[in-house]
Write an enzyme that holds these catalytic residues in place. Structure first.
Site, mmCIF file in Angstrom:
data_model
loop_
_atom_site.group_PDB
_atom_site.id
_atom_site.type_symbol
_atom_site.label_atom_id
_atom_site.label_comp_id
_atom_site.label_asym_id
_atom_site.label_seq_id
_atom_site.Cartn_x
_atom_site.Cartn_y
_atom_site.Cartn_z
ATOM 1 N N ARG A 129 42.775 -62.738 -38.910
ATOM 2 C CA ARG A 129 41.997 -61.724 -38.538
ATOM 3 C C ARG A 129 40.491 -62.267 -37.792
ATOM 4 O O ARG A 129 39.976 -63.278 -38.062
ATOM 5 C CB ARG A 129 41.053 -61.357 -40.248
ATOM 6 C CG ARG A 129 42.181 -61.046 -41.123
ATOM 7 C CD ARG A 129 42.276 -59.655 -41.558
ATOM 8 N NE ARG A 129 43.444 -59.205 -42.005
ATOM 9 C CZ ARG A 129 44.094 -57.900 -41.857
ATOM 10 N NH1 ARG A 129 43.224 -57.052 -41.168
ATOM 11 N NH2 ARG A 129 45.195 -57.527 -42.320
ATOM 12 N N PRO B 207 28.768 -49.590 -57.854
ATOM 13 C CA PRO B 207 29.362 -50.460 -58.703
ATOM 14 C C PRO B 207 30.656 -51.090 -57.995
ATOM 15 O O PRO B 207 31.597 -50.603 -57.371
ATOM 16 C CB PRO B 207 29.893 -49.338 -59.674
ATOM 17 C CG PRO B 207 29.364 -47.936 -59.119
ATOM 18 C CD PRO B 207 28.991 -48.148 -57.778
ATOM 19 N N GLU B 208 30.624 -52.475 -58.107
ATOM 20 C CA GLU B 208 31.569 -53.384 -57.493
ATOM 21 C C GLU B 208 32.453 -53.974 -58.584
ATOM 22 O O GLU B 208 32.162 -53.285 -59.998
ATOM 23 C CB GLU B 208 31.005 -54.473 -56.855
ATOM 24 C CG GLU B 208 29.931 -54.114 -55.677
ATOM 25 C CD GLU B 208 29.514 -55.068 -54.798
ATOM 26 O OE1 GLU B 208 29.880 -56.088 -54.757
ATOM 27 O OE2 GLU B 208 28.506 -54.792 -54.267
#
Length: 277
Positions: A158, A2-3
């Site tokens: 990043r 589940p996202e």
DNA sequence: CATTTCACCTGGTGGC
DNA sequence: TGCCACCAGGTGAAAT
């Protein structure tokens, strides 16, 4: 499993069925894994509280709970449910048969039962006393509402792959393996690109793609790739619109090139070598 | 710090 | 049919 879209769907379903209902009985499994709050304590502190509302933040389902015996605001506690990979939260009638791997059952005043089922036991249950601790907050930003500037700022410094950054819940909360792959496809960006090498235009494409895909997936009740179901036990339909996720070797929906699978950030990663740069 | 790797679990699938 | 390797929606601790 589940996202964000699946968790949102489950939270809405539980809210619909149980808002205003009261927890009258609590049964919890003996297995230790699912509990961030020790089960002995959790069993005691949940009983007698009314469910004022249920909502999602990141991949967490948040129950707003009244004080014991009260039936209205303010919320004095929260019950936090994280579904892990295989967790389900089901609203059932109490006489319905129990699924294997049922780890928690909350008996409600209405006679219904809220059941937490989780074969792999990666899910977690937590009780928060709002008299003692701050309300639950997901660590990262909400992908549905974040603006262009803050979104770009998340990835600026990043050096890691953009896909790994998307999965980092302290940057954005709620994006998992399916929606990372699908949004990168929609934005035309290779998952392996270094996050800090994306142009401003690419980052904005990614933000828009992510938002549109998440909204569409919520509308379709999420993706049921193997066993995800909502609070009523119904499957979602967004898996029918996946362009790359678990479509290794199948033709790209745009250019017919076979979809490739690589390993990135330890996760299966799917992309079209022609559409994504 | 930022980043990567691995352990935590069960179950399904496909090859031999 | 059995056995085995590999894969799966996530995360958090440990290592680098």
């Amino acid at each position: 499993m589940p996202e964000l879209p699946e968790v949102e769907t489950v939270a809405r379903g539980v809210d619909q069925h149980l808002r205003g209902d009261r927890i009258v009985r609590v049964w919890l499994t003996d297995l230790p894994q699912p509990f961030k709050t020790p089960p002995a304590r959790m069993g005691k502190v949940l009983a007698g509280r009314a469910i004022l509302a249920v909502h999602r933040t990141g991949k967490h389902i948040v129950f707003e709970l009244s004080a014991p015996g009260e039936k209205s605001a303010p919320a004095t506690a929260q019950w936090i449910v994280h579904l892990g990979m295989t967790g389900r939260l089901l609203v059932a009638e109490s006489e319905q048969p129990l699924a294997p791997h049922t780890h928690a059952r909350l008996g409600m005043a209405s006679g219904r039962e809220l059941r937490f089922v989780d074969p792999r036991r990666f899910g977690r249950l937590q009780f928060l006393d709002l008299g003692r601790t701050q309300p639950f907050q997901a660590p990262g930003a909400e992908p549905l509402t974040i603006g262009a500037q803050p979104f770009a700022a998340l990835f600026g410094g990043r050096k890691t792959a953009i896909k790994a950054a998307l999965l980092n819940q302290t940057l954005l909360s709620g994006v998992g393996n399916i929606y990372a792959d699908e949004s990168l496809f929609r934005a035309g960006i290779r998952p392996s690109r270094r996050a800090n090498r994306l142009t401003g235009a690419e980052l904005e494409r990614l933000r828009q793609a992510l938002r549109q895909i998440l909204k569409r997936a919520i509308r379709l009740g999420g993706s049921s790739v193997s066993d995800y179901v909502d609070a009523d036990g119904e499957r979602g339909f967004f898996q029918l619109e996946h362009c790359v996720y678990q479509r290794t070797g199948q033709p790209c929906r745009h250019c017919q090139t076979p979809i490739r699978r690589i390993l990135l950030a330890g996760r299966g990663t799917h992309y079209c070598p022609k559409c994504q740069h």
